[in-house]
Design an enzyme around this catalytic site. Structure first.
Site, PDB file in Angstrom:
ATOM      1  N   SER A 180       0.825  -1.214   0.000  1.00  0.00           N
ATOM      2  CA  SER A 180       0.000   0.000   0.000  1.00  0.00           C
ATOM      3  C   SER A 180       0.860   1.266   0.000  1.00  0.00           C
ATOM      4  O   SER A 180       1.962   1.282   0.552  1.00  0.00           O
ATOM      5  CB  SER A 180      -0.881   0.035   1.251  1.00  0.00           C
ATOM      6  OG  SER A 180      -1.709  -1.091   1.303  1.00  0.00           O
TER       7      SER A 180
HETATM    8  N1  SAM Z   1      -0.947  -4.465   4.367  1.00  0.00           N
HETATM    9  C1  SAM Z   1      -0.079  -4.443   3.218  1.00  0.00           C
HETATM   10  C2  SAM Z   1       0.995  -3.367   3.338  1.00  0.00           C
HETATM   11  O1  SAM Z   1       1.358  -3.063   4.452  1.00  0.00           O
HETATM   12  O2  SAM Z   1       1.491  -2.889   2.316  1.00  0.00           O
HETATM   13  C3  SAM Z   1      -0.835  -4.307   1.912  1.00  0.00           C
HETATM   14  C4  SAM Z   1      -1.442  -5.555   1.479  1.00  0.00           C
HETATM   15  S1  SAM Z   1      -2.069  -5.705  -0.138  1.00  0.00           S
HETATM   16  C5  SAM Z   1      -2.771  -4.156  -0.559  1.00  0.00           C
HETATM   17  C6  SAM Z   1      -3.469  -6.745   0.215  1.00  0.00           C
HETATM   18  C7  SAM Z   1      -3.120  -8.156   0.648  1.00  0.00           C
HETATM   19  O3  SAM Z   1      -4.326  -8.842   0.988  1.00  0.00           O
HETATM   20  C8  SAM Z   1      -2.446  -8.993  -0.435  1.00  0.00           C
HETATM   21  O4  SAM Z   1      -1.183  -9.410   0.005  1.00  0.00           O
HETATM   22  C9  SAM Z   1      -3.396 -10.174  -0.616  1.00  0.00           C
HETATM   23  O5  SAM Z   1      -2.751 -11.401  -0.899  1.00  0.00           O
HETATM   24  C10 SAM Z   1      -4.122 -10.206   0.727  1.00  0.00           C
HETATM   25  N2  SAM Z   1      -5.425 -10.886   0.739  1.00  0.00           N
HETATM   26  C11 SAM Z   1      -6.404 -10.893  -0.189  1.00  0.00           C
HETATM   27  N3  SAM Z   1      -7.446 -11.643   0.231  1.00  0.00           N
HETATM   28  C12 SAM Z   1      -7.113 -12.122   1.467  1.00  0.00           C
HETATM   29  C13 SAM Z   1      -7.756 -12.952   2.424  1.00  0.00           C
HETATM   30  N4  SAM Z   1      -8.975 -13.472   2.216  1.00  0.00           N
HETATM   31  N5  SAM Z   1      -7.118 -13.231   3.572  1.00  0.00           N
HETATM   32  C14 SAM Z   1      -5.877 -12.730   3.817  1.00  0.00           C
HETATM   33  N6  SAM Z   1      -5.199 -11.948   2.943  1.00  0.00           N
HETATM   34  C15 SAM Z   1      -5.817 -11.629   1.790  1.00  0.00           C
END
Ligand code: SAM
Length: 216
Positions: A58
């Site tokens: 992000s």
């Molecule tokens: N929090 C992160 C950072 O600090 O930059 C950003 C994460 S990214 C925008 C969103 C994440 O959500 C991805 O790594 C994706 O694999 C994960 N994701 C999507 N669906 C999910 C689920 N059902 N459970 C856990 N993680 C999930």
């Protein structure tokens, strides 16, 4: 550190950072340690960074906004859905201090492992990274003072609503359009009483799982 300070000052001037605690936390967490080797040089640009597996880190302004809206306090018990490489969890952990806990769930195992390494080398021992489907929350450590999702769902998953403490606060990007969602804030006022606020438009990757989007 100069680049980090410059970015933090810019986010403060733009109004994303509002409080001293978020400012201090973003000054303390070395964002470059949460990047891939190829993107390390981009750590202090205010933009999302693509990761392998079609995911993203992000943008710093989004992390600042989430941390401000969560109104975090030392010692809180917090759940994050979507760990990525662990940066947002580290900033939250920095604000909660050693008495607080962050439980963060990531569905892609390679990212979970990488986040664990990043958090361990930067010393965030109060963050536990769990591999799995975060749409079901993490009942083992519920209830939570704060829950936030960094991936978007068509509606707020029911298990997350259930695992929020009375008096707690939940933030999640919600919407059906992959290019536009709304950041929704829920305050749990009582056992069955929830108050909803719309904090405006955002764009996040989809939350894939039982109570989110189906896997393609
Ligand atoms: N929090 C992160 C950072 O600090 O930059 C950003 C994460 S990214 C925008 C969103 C994440 O959500 C991805 O790594 C994706 O694999 C994960 N994701 C999507 N669906 C999910 C689920 N059902 N459970 C856990 N993680 C999930």
């Amino acid at each position: 550190m100069n680049k980090r300070r410059e970015l933090v000052n810019t986010l403060r001037d733009m109004g994303y950072i509002k409080t001293e605690k978020v400012k201090k936390a973003m000054l303390n967490v070395p964002r470059e340690e949460f990047m891939t080797p190829e993107t390390r040089d981009l750590a202090y640009l205010d933009r999302p960074i693509p990761l392998k597996h079609g995911q993203t880190i992000s943008a710093p302004h989004m992390v600042a906004m989430i941390c401000e809206q969560l109104t975090l306090k030392p010692g809180m018990n917090v759940l994050e859905i979507g760990t990525g490489f662990g940066y947002n969890a580290a900033v939250v952990a920095e604000i909660l201090g050693p008495e607080g806990h962050v439980y963060t769930i990531e569905r892609i195992e390679a990212l979970k492992k990488r986040a664990e390494q990043n958090l361990s080398k930067t010393g965030y021992t109060n963050v536990a990274v769990i591999h799995g489907d975060g749409t079901g929350g993490y009942p083992e450590k519920a209830p939570y003072d704060r829950i936030y999702a960094t991936a978007s769902a068509p509606k707020i998953p029911d298990p997350l609503m259930d695992q929020l403490k009375v008096g707690g606060r939940l933030l999640a990007p919600i919407g059906e359009d992959p290019n536009y969602q709304e950041l929704i804030c829920i305050l749990r006022r009582g056992k069955t009483e929830y108050q909803t606020f719309n904090l405006g438009g955002v764009v996040f990757v989809p939350m894939i799982g039982e109570h989110g989007w189906p896997e393609e």
